[in-house]
Write a protein that holds these residues in place. Structure first.
Motif, short mmCIF file in Angstrom:
data_model
loop_
_atom_site.label_atom_id
_atom_site.label_comp_id
_atom_site.label_asym_id
_atom_site.label_seq_id
_atom_site.Cartn_x
_atom_site.Cartn_y
_atom_site.Cartn_z
N ARG A 117 46.52 48.98 27.90
CA ARG A 117 45.18 48.66 27.38
C ARG A 117 44.08 49.38 28.14
O ARG A 117 42.90 49.16 27.88
CB ARG A 117 44.97 47.14 27.41
CG ARG A 117 45.94 46.40 26.51
CD ARG A 117 45.95 44.91 26.77
NE ARG A 117 44.69 44.26 26.39
CZ ARG A 117 44.44 42.98 26.60
NH1 ARG A 117 45.34 42.21 27.19
NH2 ARG A 117 43.29 42.45 26.22
N ALA A 124 36.85 32.38 33.68
CA ALA A 124 35.57 32.80 33.12
C ALA A 124 34.49 32.81 34.19
O ALA A 124 33.66 33.73 34.24
CB ALA A 124 35.18 31.89 31.97
N GLU A 159 41.63 39.24 31.41
CA GLU A 159 41.28 39.10 29.99
C GLU A 159 39.78 38.86 29.82
O GLU A 159 39.14 39.42 28.92
CB GLU A 159 42.08 37.96 29.36
CG GLU A 159 43.56 38.23 29.20
CD GLU A 159 43.86 39.34 28.20
OE1 GLU A 159 43.00 39.66 27.36
OE2 GLU A 159 44.97 39.89 28.28
N GLU A 160 39.21 38.03 30.68
CA GLU A 160 37.77 37.78 30.61
C GLU A 160 36.97 39.05 30.93
O GLU A 160 35.98 39.34 30.27
CB GLU A 160 37.39 36.67 31.60
CG GLU A 160 37.70 35.26 31.12
CD GLU A 160 36.71 34.77 30.08
OE1 GLU A 160 35.62 35.37 29.93
OE2 GLU A 160 37.04 33.79 29.39
N LEU A 183 37.85 42.06 30.44
CA LEU A 183 37.99 43.01 29.32
C LEU A 183 36.98 42.74 28.21
O LEU A 183 36.69 43.63 27.40
CB LEU A 183 39.41 42.98 28.76
CG LEU A 183 40.46 43.72 29.61
CD1 LEU A 183 41.87 43.35 29.17
CD2 LEU A 183 40.25 45.22 29.54
N THR A 184 36.44 41.52 28.16
CA THR A 184 35.41 41.21 27.16
C THR A 184 34.01 41.60 27.66
O THR A 184 33.05 41.54 26.90
CB THR A 184 35.40 39.71 26.81
OG1 THR A 184 34.92 38.96 27.95
CG2 THR A 184 36.78 39.22 26.43
N ARG A 185 33.94 42.02 28.94
CA ARG A 185 32.64 42.26 29.55
C ARG A 185 32.41 43.69 30.00
O ARG A 185 31.26 44.15 30.03
CB ARG A 185 32.46 41.32 30.77
CG ARG A 185 32.46 39.86 30.41
CD ARG A 185 32.57 38.97 31.64
NE ARG A 185 32.53 37.56 31.28
CZ ARG A 185 31.43 36.84 31.15
NH1 ARG A 185 30.25 37.40 31.39
NH2 ARG A 185 31.48 35.58 30.80
#
Length: 289
Positions: free
Chosen positions: A49, A181, A22-23, A25-27
């Motif tokens: 996804r 993170a 998930e982290e 995917l934000t980067r």
């Protein structure tokens, strides 16, 4: 795919692994992420996804090299089967070396090289194997998770007391999301070659503090009762816990009493750029208050 970094996360459907994905995917774009998992069907939601899902079973080394094909960086999330981790991790290390990755990151345990905690020897052996492989590495020595104390808190609410043998030892815990993170930062930024990070919470708490936090978030008075190790062993045994689990829990409390989990190095918050999550916040979310 030239010029695009491919990041592989092993154990990607586990509690920590999912949070790392998930982290990531934000980067980075989803197609640069590989979820390497024992059971691909459990990662169907990630595939939807755009994450690449590949089978990778620590106990079946033949699955690992195909899973790591094209990888630039790999996060080896330690196996959950105590006693089997060394051969499992060695298989991953060998496959990572054959894949020619530029970085192998590994989720170890706080001060693995000197820790007396019962979980430390397998982590220490894995760290030594990684260094011996010649791979560029980053050792993410995770401290305790806030979430480890949720069952303790639930029992405390039910019984009005938390029992243990940790004396006034402190634990610098942080949330799984905090550790995830940090892993994502290491996997997506430069400057982490051959590094060792002692990852832990910004502040350390005692079991008395934990009981006070449970009381505060639930409104139910909960106290900590410290016991001698033999009495703690008997209480857990009488509660029906298996002998290996009892031994592990009492040994961890002994390590806590000796300060094995108290280090507040600041590495975790420096990596993530934010304060670590207080245990009270995790308890409040888990206990519904």
């Amino acid at each position: 795919m030239k010029g695009i970094t491919m990041i592989v996360v092993t154990g990607a459907t586990g509690q920590l692994g999912r949070l790392v994905v998930e982290e990531l995917l934000t980067r980075v774009p989803a197609e640069q992420i590989v979820a390497a998992v024992r059971s691909p069907e459990k990662a169907a939601d990630l595939a939807e996804r755009g994450v690449q899902v590949r089978e990778a079973d620590y106990d079946r080394p033949e699955t690992l090299e195909p899973a790591f094909q094209g990888a630039d960086k790999i996060l080896l999330i330690s196996g959950s089967e105590v006693g089997r981790r060394i051969p499992q991790h060695q298989a991953v290390i060998d496959a990572a070396k054959n894949a020619g990755v530029s970085l192998l990151a590994y989720t170890s345990v706080l001060h693995a090289d000197t820790s007396a905690l019962p979980v430390a020897p397998e982590h220490q052996a894995t760290e030594e194997a990684i260094k011996a492989s010649g791979l560029t590495y980053s050792l993410l020595r995770n401290g305790w998770y806030n979430e480890n104390y949720v069952p303790t808190a639930q029992q405390g609410v039910a019984n009005g007391v938390i029992i243990g043998s940790a004396r006034d030892g402190r634990v610098a815990a942080a949330s799984r999301a905090d550790y995830a993170a940090a892993a994502a930062v290491v996997l997506t930024s430069d400057g982490h070659a051959d590094t060792v990070y002692e990852l832990s919470g910004d502040t350390a708490f005692t079991m008395d503090d934990l009981a006070a936090d449970v009381t505060a978030v639930t409104g139910t008075p909960v106290a900590y009762q410290d016991l001698p190790a033999d009495a703690h062993t008997k209480a857990l045994t009488d509660a029906g816990l298996p002998e290996p689990v009892v031994e592990m829990l009492v040994s961890i409390d002994a390590g806590t009493a000796d300060g094995q989990l108290a280090d507040t190095s600041g590495d975790l918050s420096r990596l993530t750029g934010r304060p670590t999550t207080p245990v009270r916040e995790t308890l409040a979310a888990a206990l519904g208050n």
